[in-house]
Motif scaffolding. Structure first.
Motif, PDB file in Angstrom:
ATOM      1  N   ARG A 187       0.806  -1.219   0.000  1.00 37.85           N
ATOM      2  CA  ARG A 187       0.000   0.000   0.000  1.00 37.85           C
ATOM      3  C   ARG A 187       0.842   1.273   0.000  1.00 37.85           C
ATOM      4  NH1 ARG A 187      -4.981  -1.494   4.183  1.00 37.85           N
ATOM      5  NH2 ARG A 187      -5.870  -3.170   2.892  1.00 37.85           N
ATOM      6  N   VAL A 188       2.090   1.143   0.415  1.00 36.16           N
ATOM      7  CA  VAL A 188       3.005   2.284   0.420  1.00 36.16           C
ATOM      8  C   VAL A 188       3.300   2.768  -1.005  1.00 36.16           C
ATOM      9  CG1 VAL A 188       5.154   0.954   0.305  1.00 36.16           C
ATOM     10  CG2 VAL A 188       5.126   3.168   1.468  1.00 36.16           C
ATOM     11  N   LEU A 189       2.989   1.943  -2.021  1.00 37.09           N
ATOM     12  CA  LEU A 189       3.212   2.357  -3.409  1.00 37.09           C
ATOM     13  C   LEU A 189       2.382   3.584  -3.778  1.00 37.09           C
ATOM     14  CD1 LEU A 189       3.331  -1.057  -5.321  1.00 37.09           C
ATOM     15  CD2 LEU A 189       5.231   0.499  -4.800  1.00 37.09           C
ATOM     16  N   ASP A 190       1.258   3.765  -3.113  1.00 39.38           N
ATOM     17  CA  ASP A 190       0.406   4.931  -3.392  1.00 39.38           C
ATOM     18  C   ASP A 190       1.167   6.230  -3.122  1.00 39.38           C
ATOM     19  OD1 ASP A 190      -1.731   6.528  -3.969  1.00 39.38           O
ATOM     20  OD2 ASP A 190      -2.842   6.084  -2.137  1.00 39.38           O
ATOM     21  N   PRO A 191       1.644   6.481  -1.899  1.00 35.99           N
ATOM     22  CA  PRO A 191       2.412   7.703  -1.646  1.00 35.99           C
ATOM     23  C   PRO A 191       3.791   7.693  -2.303  1.00 35.99           C
ATOM     24  CG  PRO A 191       2.369   6.349   0.330  1.00 35.99           C
ATOM     25  CD  PRO A 191       1.407   5.725  -0.636  1.00 35.99           C
ATOM     26  N   LEU A 192       4.392   6.503  -2.470  1.00 39.95           N
ATOM     27  CA  LEU A 192       5.719   6.428  -3.081  1.00 39.95           C
ATOM     28  C   LEU A 192       5.684   6.886  -4.544  1.00 39.95           C
ATOM     29  CD1 LEU A 192       8.670   5.589  -2.760  1.00 39.95           C
ATOM     30  CD2 LEU A 192       8.025   3.276  -3.481  1.00 39.95           C
ATOM     31  N   ALA A 193       4.680   6.452  -5.269  1.00 40.37           N
ATOM     32  CA  ALA A 193       4.546   6.866  -6.666  1.00 40.37           C
ATOM     33  C   ALA A 193       4.338   8.374  -6.778  1.00 40.37           C
ATOM     34  CB  ALA A 193       3.377   6.127  -7.312  1.00 40.37           C
ATOM     35  N   ALA A 194       3.524   8.907  -5.887  1.00 40.81           N
ATOM     36  CA  ALA A 194       3.286  10.348  -5.898  1.00 40.81           C
ATOM     37  C   ALA A 194       4.569  11.124  -5.617  1.00 40.81           C
ATOM     38  CB  ALA A 194       2.226  10.702  -4.859  1.00 40.81           C
ATOM     39  N   LEU A 195       5.414  10.610  -4.732  1.00 39.23           N
ATOM     40  CA  LEU A 195       6.681  11.281  -4.406  1.00 39.23           C
ATOM     41  C   LEU A 195       7.604  11.319  -5.626  1.00 39.23           C
ATOM     42  CD1 LEU A 195       8.752  11.071  -1.203  1.00 39.23           C
ATOM     43  CD2 LEU A 195       9.889  10.560  -3.373  1.00 39.23           C
ATOM     44  N   VAL A 196       7.724  10.185  -6.321  1.00 38.52           N
ATOM     45  CA  VAL A 196       8.593  10.134  -7.504  1.00 38.52           C
ATOM     46  C   VAL A 196       8.111  11.107  -8.571  1.00 38.52           C
ATOM     47  CG1 VAL A 196       9.396   8.672  -9.396  1.00 38.52           C
ATOM     48  CG2 VAL A 196       9.323   7.760  -7.071  1.00 38.52           C
ATOM     49  N   VAL A 197       6.816  11.124  -8.815  1.00 37.84           N
ATOM     50  CA  VAL A 197       6.252  12.004  -9.832  1.00 37.84           C
ATOM     51  C   VAL A 197       6.451  13.469  -9.452  1.00 37.84           C
ATOM     52  CG1 VAL A 197       4.102  12.737 -10.932  1.00 37.84           C
ATOM     53  CG2 VAL A 197       4.598  10.318 -10.658  1.00 37.84           C
ATOM     54  N   SER A 198       6.390  13.771  -8.166  1.00 42.85           N
ATOM     55  CA  SER A 198       6.564  15.167  -7.724  1.00 42.85           C
ATOM     56  C   SER A 198       7.935  15.696  -8.126  1.00 42.85           C
ATOM     57  CB  SER A 198       6.377  15.270  -6.207  1.00 42.85           C
ATOM     58  OG  SER A 198       7.459  14.679  -5.502  1.00 42.85           O
ATOM     59  N   LEU A 199       8.941  14.834  -8.164  1.00 45.76           N
ATOM     60  CA  LEU A 199      10.284  15.265  -8.572  1.00 45.76           C
ATOM     61  C   LEU A 199      10.306  15.666 -10.042  1.00 45.76           C
ATOM     62  CD1 LEU A 199      12.439  12.562  -6.733  1.00 45.76           C
ATOM     63  CD2 LEU A 199      11.966  14.909  -6.006  1.00 45.76           C
ATOM     64  N   PHE A 200       9.570  14.925 -10.864  1.00 41.03           N
ATOM     65  CA  PHE A 200       9.472  15.292 -12.281  1.00 41.03           C
ATOM     66  C   PHE A 200       8.739  16.624 -12.441  1.00 41.03           C
ATOM     67  CE2 PHE A 200      10.118  10.696 -12.649  1.00 41.03           C
ATOM     68  CZ  PHE A 200      11.072  10.639 -13.660  1.00 41.03           C
ATOM     69  N   ILE A 201       7.706  16.815 -11.646  1.00 40.02           N
ATOM     70  CA  ILE A 201       6.940  18.067 -11.706  1.00 40.02           C
ATOM     71  C   ILE A 201       7.832  19.253 -11.335  1.00 40.02           C
ATOM     72  CG2 ILE A 201       5.018  19.352 -10.703  1.00 40.02           C
ATOM     73  CD1 ILE A 201       3.613  16.662 -10.271  1.00 40.02           C
ATOM     74  N   ILE A 202       8.618  19.093 -10.281  1.00 34.46           N
ATOM     75  CA  ILE A 202       9.511  20.163  -9.842  1.00 34.46           C
ATOM     76  C   ILE A 202      10.537  20.479 -10.930  1.00 34.46           C
ATOM     77  CG2 ILE A 202      11.343  20.730  -8.187  1.00 34.46           C
ATOM     78  CD1 ILE A 202       9.710  19.120  -6.101  1.00 34.46           C
ATOM     79  N   ARG A 203      11.040  19.465 -11.606  1.00 31.62           N
ATOM     80  CA  ARG A 203      12.026  19.668 -12.673  1.00 31.62           C
ATOM     81  C   ARG A 203      11.414  20.463 -13.833  1.00 31.62           C
ATOM     82  NH1 ARG A 203      13.333  16.724 -17.321  1.00 31.62           N
ATOM     83  NH2 ARG A 203      15.491  16.975 -18.033  1.00 31.62           N
ATOM     84  N   VAL A 204      10.227  20.077 -14.270  1.00 35.21           N
ATOM     85  CA  VAL A 204       9.560  20.792 -15.357  1.00 35.21           C
ATOM     86  C   VAL A 204       9.277  22.238 -14.952  1.00 35.21           C
ATOM     87  CG1 VAL A 204       7.440  20.928 -16.720  1.00 35.21           C
ATOM     88  CG2 VAL A 204       8.546  18.721 -16.380  1.00 35.21           C
ATOM     89  N   ALA A 205       8.864  22.434 -13.707  1.00 35.51           N
ATOM     90  CA  ALA A 205       8.575  23.789 -13.216  1.00 35.51           C
ATOM     91  C   ALA A 205       9.818  24.666 -13.299  1.00 35.51           C
ATOM     92  CB  ALA A 205       8.065  23.720 -11.777  1.00 35.51           C
ATOM     93  N   TRP A 206      10.949  24.129 -12.901  1.00 36.12           N
ATOM     94  CA  TRP A 206      12.186  24.904 -12.946  1.00 36.12           C
ATOM     95  C   TRP A 206      12.569  25.260 -14.379  1.00 36.12           C
ATOM     96  CZ3 TRP A 206      14.828  28.088 -10.299  1.00 36.12           C
ATOM     97  CH2 TRP A 206      16.157  28.390 -10.629  1.00 36.12           C
ATOM     98  N   GLN A 207      12.324  24.338 -15.307  1.00 40.88           N
ATOM     99  CA  GLN A 207      12.628  24.602 -16.712  1.00 40.88           C
ATOM    100  C   GLN A 207      11.753  25.716 -17.288  1.00 40.88           C
ATOM    101  OE1 GLN A 207      12.094  20.663 -18.344  1.00 40.88           O
ATOM    102  NE2 GLN A 207      14.265  20.137 -18.108  1.00 40.88           N
ATOM    103  N   LEU A 208      10.596  25.957 -16.684  1.00 40.26           N
ATOM    104  CA  LEU A 208       9.729  27.058 -17.107  1.00 40.26           C
ATOM    105  C   LEU A 208      10.096  28.360 -16.408  1.00 40.26           C
ATOM    106  CD1 LEU A 208       6.249  25.267 -17.072  1.00 40.26           C
ATOM    107  CD2 LEU A 208       7.704  25.722 -19.053  1.00 40.26           C
ATOM    108  N   VAL A 209      10.410  28.267 -15.132  1.00 40.50           N
ATOM    109  CA  VAL A 209      10.661  29.471 -14.341  1.00 40.50           C
ATOM    110  C   VAL A 209      11.988  30.124 -14.707  1.00 40.50           C
ATOM    111  CG1 VAL A 209      11.148  30.326 -12.012  1.00 40.50           C
ATOM    112  CG2 VAL A 209       9.227  28.773 -12.397  1.00 40.50           C
TER     113      VAL A 209
END
Length: 300
Positions: A187-209
């Motif tokens: 069941r920990v895969l639920d929050p774990l997957a969200a954590l990994v994806v958040s890193l990709f989101i942060i990277r894309v955000a920086w590439q825009l900012v």
């Protein structure tokens, strides 16, 4: 670009942005309902991401209208940087969402490691993630094609926001699926997957900012573009020593200011014809709305 062309561009930007906004609105409602009823923290985080998409759609619509205004007494270089500012806001919103998802996911993982029991997400959350992946990837492809065709940084930035939501939903779908089908231990895969994806989101955000901040702080054009500008200037007979070259972006257009040396014995009309030729060549290379300022000096 004529006034008619500019108006047509604005309408196309509104059309593609409203299309994405409608999808975002439907998705965020569906995701919130699915996340709450199916007890999935990852899906609720995904819904918040869709909410940020919807907000940035509104930002794009508001700022593109302003950036399309012609030059006036208060804005002699035009209003192009309003669109840059909108892009920076989109990137900042995306960065905040990414950090929020990261913090929430990390908290869930730490709790699980301490022995806290995570509730299994329901099948509705998995279905919502699947629908989100398919719909947001389709909206991304439509938006990025339109953004490139319209040469709009804000629309392209918004397209990447759609793509980041699709990626977020891929991770969310994997986490929810693992938590549902692999049993309590996973069941920990639920929050774990969200954590990994958040890193990709942060990277894309920086590439825009980052590029938006560079433009707002008057960063020069890349060296290869400045080299091209110098080559165009030197292609004209009688022109020597281009110097004091200053360049910058103004939204989707650029500004070029440069000093050149000409034969001091030539007439004013001859010197004027040369500079007009340089301006025409640079505008052909970089666009009709390019701002060009050329200062003439006699050979030393």
């Amino acid at each position: 670009m004529t006034k008619s062309d500019n108006t047509s561009r604005e309408k196309e930007i509104y059309k593609v942005t409203l299309c994405g906004g409608a999808v975002n609105l439907l998705l965020l409602v569906f995701k919130f309902v699915a996340g709450v009823t199916a007890h999935s923290s990852a899906m609720i985080a995904d819904a918040v991401h869709s909410l940020s998409d919807f907000v940035t759609d509104i930002v794009v619509i508001a700022f593109v209208r302003i950036s399309g205004k012609p030059q006036d007494e208060d804005h002699e270089y035009g209003h192009g940087k309003y669109e840059t500012f909108a892009t920076a806001l989109i990137g900042a919103a995306l960065l905040i969402v990414g950090i929020g998802i990261f913090a929430d996911s990390a908290s869930g993982i730490v709790g699980f490691m301490r022995g806290e029991r995570l509730e299994a997400p329901g099948m509705l959350a998995f279905v919502a993630a699947l629908v989100s992946v398919l719909s947001k990837e389709a909206v991304y492809r439509y938006t990025v094609i339109k953004g490139r065709r319209l040469n709009s940084k804000a629309v392209i930035a918004n397209a990447w926001h759609h793509r980041s939501d699709a990626l977020s939903s891929v991770g969310t779908m994997a986490g929810i699926g693992g938590a549902i089908f692999l049993g309590d231990t996973w069941r920990v895969l639920d929050p774990l997957a969200a954590l990994v994806v958040s890193l990709f989101i942060i990277r894309v955000a920086w590439q825009l900012v980052k590029p938006s901040i560079d433009e707002l702080l008057e960063k020069s054009l890349p060296k290869d573009m400045e080299d091209t500008i110098t080559a165009v200037i030197l292609s004209f007979k009688g022109v020597r020593s281009p110097h004091h070259l200053r360049t910058r972006y103004i939204g989707n257009t650029i500004a070029i200011e440069v000093h050149i040396r000409l034969d001091g014995s030539m007439t004013l009309n001859e010197a004027h014809d040369i500079t007009k030729g340089i301006e025409a060549a640079l505008k052909e290379k970089f666009g009709e709305r390019t701002h060009i300022g050329i200062h003439m000096e006699p050979w030393k």
